[in-house]
Scaffold this motif. Structure first.
Motif, short mmCIF file in Angstrom:
data_model
loop_
_atom_site.label_atom_id
_atom_site.label_comp_id
_atom_site.label_asym_id
_atom_site.label_seq_id
_atom_site.Cartn_x
_atom_site.Cartn_y
_atom_site.Cartn_z
N VAL A 275 -9.39 71.37 56.97
CA VAL A 275 -8.61 72.47 57.52
C VAL A 275 -7.87 73.19 56.40
O VAL A 275 -7.21 72.57 55.57
CB VAL A 275 -7.63 71.98 58.62
CG1 VAL A 275 -6.70 70.90 58.09
CG2 VAL A 275 -6.81 73.13 59.19
N ALA A 276 -8.05 74.51 56.35
CA ALA A 276 -7.26 75.36 55.47
C ALA A 276 -6.09 75.90 56.27
O ALA A 276 -6.25 76.29 57.43
CB ALA A 276 -8.11 76.52 54.95
N THR A 277 -4.91 75.89 55.68
CA THR A 277 -3.74 76.35 56.42
C THR A 277 -2.88 77.28 55.59
O THR A 277 -2.71 77.08 54.38
CB THR A 277 -2.89 75.15 56.90
OG1 THR A 277 -1.82 75.61 57.72
CG2 THR A 277 -2.32 74.35 55.74
N CYS B 127 -8.24 78.67 49.94
CA CYS B 127 -8.38 77.46 50.75
C CYS B 127 -9.45 77.65 51.82
O CYS B 127 -10.30 76.77 52.05
CB CYS B 127 -7.05 77.10 51.40
SG CYS B 127 -5.69 76.80 50.26
N GLN B 128 -9.42 78.80 52.48
CA GLN B 128 -10.38 79.08 53.54
C GLN B 128 -11.80 79.16 52.98
O GLN B 128 -12.75 78.64 53.58
CB GLN B 128 -10.00 80.39 54.21
CG GLN B 128 -10.83 80.75 55.42
CD GLN B 128 -10.14 81.80 56.29
OE1 GLN B 128 -9.64 81.51 57.36
NE2 GLN B 128 -10.11 83.04 55.82
N ARG B 129 -11.96 79.81 51.83
CA ARG B 129 -13.28 79.90 51.21
C ARG B 129 -13.80 78.52 50.83
O ARG B 129 -14.98 78.20 51.02
CB ARG B 129 -13.19 80.77 49.95
CG ARG B 129 -14.53 81.02 49.27
CD ARG B 129 -14.38 81.41 47.82
NE ARG B 129 -13.92 80.29 46.99
CZ ARG B 129 -12.75 80.24 46.39
NH1 ARG B 129 -11.88 81.23 46.48
NH2 ARG B 129 -12.42 79.16 45.66
N MET B 130 -12.93 77.68 50.29
CA MET B 130 -13.32 76.34 49.86
C MET B 130 -13.79 75.49 51.04
O MET B 130 -14.77 74.75 50.94
CB MET B 130 -12.16 75.67 49.13
CG MET B 130 -11.82 76.32 47.80
SD MET B 130 -10.14 75.94 47.22
CE MET B 130 -10.26 74.19 46.86
N VAL B 131 -13.09 75.60 52.16
CA VAL B 131 -13.47 74.85 53.36
C VAL B 131 -14.84 75.31 53.86
O VAL B 131 -15.72 74.49 54.16
CB VAL B 131 -12.41 74.99 54.46
CG1 VAL B 131 -12.94 74.54 55.81
CG2 VAL B 131 -11.16 74.20 54.09
N LYS B 132 -15.04 76.62 53.94
CA LYS B 132 -16.33 77.14 54.41
C LYS B 132 -17.47 76.72 53.48
O LYS B 132 -18.57 76.37 53.93
CB LYS B 132 -16.28 78.67 54.52
CG LYS B 132 -15.44 79.19 55.67
CD LYS B 132 -15.50 80.70 55.73
CE LYS B 132 -14.73 81.25 56.91
NZ LYS B 132 -14.79 82.73 56.98
N ALA B 133 -17.20 76.75 52.18
CA ALA B 133 -18.24 76.36 51.22
C ALA B 133 -18.62 74.90 51.39
O ALA B 133 -19.81 74.55 51.34
CB ALA B 133 -17.76 76.63 49.79
N ALA B 134 -17.65 74.04 51.60
CA ALA B 134 -17.93 72.62 51.80
C ALA B 134 -18.73 72.39 53.07
O ALA B 134 -19.68 71.59 53.11
CB ALA B 134 -16.64 71.82 51.82
N LEU B 135 -18.35 73.09 54.14
CA LEU B 135 -19.06 72.94 55.42
C LEU B 135 -20.50 73.40 55.31
O LEU B 135 -21.37 72.92 56.06
CB LEU B 135 -18.34 73.74 56.51
CG LEU B 135 -16.97 73.21 56.95
CD1 LEU B 135 -16.27 74.22 57.84
CD2 LEU B 135 -17.11 71.88 57.69
N ASN B 136 -20.79 74.33 54.39
CA ASN B 136 -22.14 74.86 54.24
C ASN B 136 -22.92 74.20 53.11
O ASN B 136 -24.03 74.63 52.80
CB ASN B 136 -22.08 76.37 53.98
CG ASN B 136 -21.96 77.17 55.27
OD1 ASN B 136 -22.62 76.87 56.26
ND2 ASN B 136 -21.10 78.18 55.25
N SER C 261 -16.38 68.43 59.63
CA SER C 261 -16.21 69.44 60.66
C SER C 261 -14.94 70.22 60.33
O SER C 261 -14.23 69.89 59.38
CB SER C 261 -16.13 68.82 62.06
OG SER C 261 -16.15 69.85 63.06
N SER C 262 -14.68 71.25 61.12
CA SER C 262 -13.54 72.12 60.83
C SER C 262 -12.57 72.14 62.00
O SER C 262 -12.95 71.95 63.15
CB SER C 262 -14.02 73.55 60.56
OG SER C 262 -12.93 74.44 60.50
N ALA C 263 -11.32 72.40 61.69
CA ALA C 263 -10.31 72.58 62.74
C ALA C 263 -9.56 73.89 62.54
O ALA C 263 -8.48 74.08 63.10
CB ALA C 263 -9.33 71.41 62.77
N ASN C 264 -10.11 74.79 61.73
CA ASN C 264 -9.52 76.13 61.62
C ASN C 264 -9.89 76.96 62.84
O ASN C 264 -10.67 76.53 63.69
CB ASN C 264 -9.99 76.82 60.35
CG ASN C 264 -9.14 76.45 59.15
OD1 ASN C 264 -9.47 75.53 58.42
ND2 ASN C 264 -8.02 77.13 58.97
N SER C 265 -9.38 78.17 62.90
CA SER C 265 -9.71 79.03 64.05
C SER C 265 -11.16 79.48 64.01
O SER C 265 -11.62 80.12 64.94
CB SER C 265 -8.78 80.24 64.12
OG SER C 265 -8.88 81.02 62.95
#
Length: 441
Positions: free
Chosen positions: A137-139, A195-204, A215-219
């Motif tokens: 989660v990026a916050t 932070c948001q970019r890093m989370v998306k990159a890891a998920l992909n 998995s993700s818990a962001n919006s």
């Protein structure tokens, strides 16, 4: 019996998924955000006029859960997650204005609604992989604490929170690092958008996912967005019963999830009227709605730090909902509010009306005041997204007195807190996740 809904990516290059699959994945394989193939239509008469928030949510979300493995658990999920109030109450000024208070959950922010609902869903979803699931989660301030509280000590789940170091309030930072156990906080040397970019990159990243189930818990998560519709549905049905007519909303927004939830409720056929967006000095959305091309940019730091977003993820879902750009700009408006105006609003409402506002809620209040100055006489409801005690370093000097701290927040602040430093790069997060996985093996 409602026909099962399937969920597709906003980018159109991933196969359709069930709701449970979309919630478990967080992000679609093509990097897009999951949306229903079509939004259902609901009859306001189908809702229990005396029902609780959880009752409203169960009725509202039934078409979205139809045919899914989670469908039978929906009432229990709603009762478990939505066990606190989201009151709609009149404001002292201007006359006829109301506030929808969304900060009565355990971490004193509206993010508790989505985080608790998502956790309740994931607890019930079967998993073939015996390894722990890591929730990334990026916050920008409030999401991380809500997710941490929702998943704290949940078996089989780890939570990793990324937040921009020095760009959240001291109490927000303490909340993020105070849980321990299965929750780790990473203070990133960058902005929220990093932070948001890093989370998306890891998920992909297939290699990371193979080593560390994520998995993700962001919006970006559908499991966060869907329950956020419930408080708008509950409020607008309550409003119509008492006042007649639709509920007009001014929503503070950064990543667009909270505002999109209100817009989806309107698209479902419930009596939401006009929706206006209040932003801070990060002007990506206000510039777009003023007629400019959509242009993400680096976020700037403001007093309303949880809205310090330069590339709002849910813009993809907004454009999917309203593919006609001209019509979208006719139906929705966004406005920037400077820090100086936030300070003035917080100070004036504390002094003249005894109302304590967090900086984010103050952006919406400022927009309401501008509407009144312009001669608007409609009844507006300001959405209050966080408790002012989370921002005491801003609010208390302006109010001239201490802000009472809710009991749950006080308990968190009494715990020790810590966070690990991390560079603002995709590679740094990948390396951290892989190292943690190896150490835990």
């Amino acid at each position: 019996m409602n026909a099962p809904l399937r969920y597709v990516s906003t980018r159109g290059a991933s196969p359709a998924a069930s709701l449970g699959e979309a919630i478990a994945a967080g992000l679609a394989p093509d990097g897009g955000l999951y949306v229903p193939e079509s939004l259902p239509r609901l009859d306001p008469a189908a809702f229990d006029p005396h029902g609780t928030l959880a009752d409203t949510a169960a009725t509202l979300l039934a078409p979205f859960f139809a045919g899914d493995t989670l469908a039978g658990d929906l009432p229990a999920i709603c009762a478990e997650a939505l066990d606190f109030a989201t009151p709609l109450r009149p404001l002292a000024s201007p006359p006829g204005a109301h506030v929808l208070e969304l900060f009565h959950g355990p971490t004193a922010a509206f993010k508790d609604v989505g985080a608790r609902f998502l956790a309740a869903c994931l607890r019930r979803l079967p998993r073939r992989d015996p390894r722990p699931l890591t929730i990334l989660v990026a916050t920008s301030g409030d999401t991380g604490a809500a997710v941490a509280a929702a998943f704290h000590r949940q078996p089989g789940v780890r939570v990793v929170i990324l937040y921009p170091d020095g760009r959240v309030s001291p109490r927000q930072a303490h909340q993020l690092g105070c849980f321990g156990d299965n929750v780790r906080a990473l203070r990133v040397a960058g902005r929220f958008d990093d932070c948001q970019r890093m989370v998306k990159a890891a998920l992909n990243d297939a290699a990371v996912q193979a080593a560390v189930p994520l998995s993700s818990a962001n919006s970006i998560s559908l499991g966060r967005l869907l329950p956020q519709m419930s408080y708008y549905a509950h409020a607008t049905l309550q409003w119509r019963r008492v006042h007649g007519g639709p509920l007009n909303l001014i929503v503070p927004t950064g990543n667009l999830g909270n505002a999109l939830a209100a817009l989806w409720v309107r698209e479902l056929g419930l009596p939401i009227g006009e929706v206006q967006l209040a932003c801070n000095a990060n002007a990506t959305l206000p510039d777009y709605f003023a007629g400019d091309a959509y242009r993400p940019r680096e976020a700037v730091a403001t007093l309303a730090n949880a809205m310090d977003v330069g590339a709002p993820s849910n813009f993809e879902r907004l454009r999917w909902t309203f593919p006609d750009e001209h019509a979208l700009r006719q139906r929705l408006h966004a406005h920037s509010v400077a820090d100086a105006d936030i300070r003035q609003v917080v100070a004036r409402h504390a002094r003249e009306h005894g109302e304590l506002l967090c900086p984010h809620t103050a952006t919406a209040m400022h927009r309401l005041e501008r509407l009144c100055v312009g001669g608007d006489t409609a009844a507006w409801t300001v959405v209050a997204t966080a408790h002012p005690a989370k921002f005491e370093s801003v609010v208390e000097p302006l109010a001239g007195h201490p802000v009472p701290v809710p009991a749950a927040l006080a308990a968190m602040l009494a715990r020790p807190a810590s966070a690990d430093p991390l560079a603002a790069s995709d590679e740094a997060l990948h390396a951290w996740l892989l190292a943690r996985s190896a150490a835990a093996a």
